[in-house]
Structures are given as C-alpha cells and as structure tokens.
Design a protein around this motif. Sequence first.
Motif, short mmCIF file in Angstrom:
data_model
loop_
_atom_site.label_atom_id
_atom_site.label_comp_id
_atom_site.label_asym_id
_atom_site.label_seq_id
_atom_site.Cartn_x
_atom_site.Cartn_y
_atom_site.Cartn_z
N UNK A 1 6.93 -2.36 -0.99
CA UNK A 1 8.21 -1.68 -0.74
C UNK A 1 9.13 -2.58 0.09
N UNK A 2 8.59 -3.15 1.16
CA UNK A 2 9.39 -4.00 2.03
C UNK A 2 9.99 -5.16 1.24
N UNK A 3 9.17 -5.82 0.43
CA UNK A 3 9.67 -6.94 -0.38
C UNK A 3 10.77 -6.49 -1.34
N UNK A 4 10.58 -5.34 -1.97
CA UNK A 4 11.61 -4.83 -2.90
C UNK A 4 12.91 -4.53 -2.17
N UNK A 5 12.82 -3.95 -0.97
CA UNK A 5 14.02 -3.62 -0.20
C UNK A 5 14.73 -4.90 0.27
N UNK B 1 4.36 6.51 -1.95
CA UNK B 1 5.00 5.77 -0.86
C UNK B 1 6.52 5.79 -1.02
N UNK B 2 7.20 5.47 0.09
CA UNK B 2 8.66 5.46 0.07
C UNK B 2 9.21 4.47 1.08
N UNK C 1 10.58 4.63 -4.28
CA UNK C 1 9.27 5.26 -4.25
C UNK C 1 8.30 4.39 -5.04
N UNK C 2 7.04 4.51 -4.70
CA UNK C 2 5.98 3.87 -5.46
C UNK C 2 5.16 4.98 -6.09
#
Length: 151
Positions: free
Chosen positions: A104-108, A64-65, A55-56
């Motif tokens: 989020x995409x970069x973290x994932x 966001x999630x 989550x952000x």
Amino acid sequence: MITREATEQDLEILLTFEQGIVSAERPFNSTFIDGEIHYYDLNKFIQSPDATLLVVENNEEIVASGYALIKNSEKDYNNFKSYAYLGFMYVKPEYRGKGINKIITDELINWAKSRNISEIRLDVYAENESAVKAYEKAGFEPHLLTMRLKA
C-alpha cells in the motif's frame, strides 16, 4: 492479492478499519474521548482529485487500506509547495506480517510521484515501535516529535 481504488460500496468495511485503527492507537493517546471516534472523511478521499484511497483485496475480501492526500505546505520556508500525506494505514490482524502495508505504501508513494510530489509525510506514535519500524523499512525517517504536558 490486488490493490485498487476504494469505492462508496467499500465504506462499511472501511469504517470498521477506522475503528480498528482507533483501538490500536488508544494505548498511545490518553487524550482520546471514550466511545467511537472518526478520524477521516472517507467519502471525501474517494471523490477528491487530490486524494486516493486504496484497498487491498484477497479473494474478493478487503484486507487492508491506506490513503494519500495532497496538502499545501503551511510554511513559506519549506523547499516544497505541496506534499502527500499518508494515513488510514490498516491491515486486518490475520494478514499482518505479509508485506501488505509495504504494498500500500509503495502504491501511495507512486501515486504521489505521478503527480510530481516529492515530499511524503505521515504521522505515527513514537511508542508504536512496530509501526515506526515498518515505516523506516519503507524509507521514512523521523522528522519532528510533538511533545505535550497536561497541566
């Protein structure tokens, strides 16, 4: 803004995000049943060692999630044995256009790489042009188009 792993205490807001995703995708999928739909077992993603649900937060508000789930390749002929599948990508409407989905995409992706996963996949409706553009901007490219016929 901070990015963190989701907890069980976040489930209430995450369930509203899920319905936000369903609402956004309804125009692209005439096969949906009426009413509430649940795509995900969010608690499973929180607890599984093969998944991460992020989550952000902005000022302690979850905005966001997204999740990544390690899956085994279903095909013997792929040059990878497992891949990370991304999903549950949601940003509250008032926070869209600020690069949060990319965060989020970069973290994932980094989470997957830290587990020696080099293949990352996700699904997006071809008609959802803004989402397709966002994922292309993040480095994704179209791979396979599923077609259907209602007979």
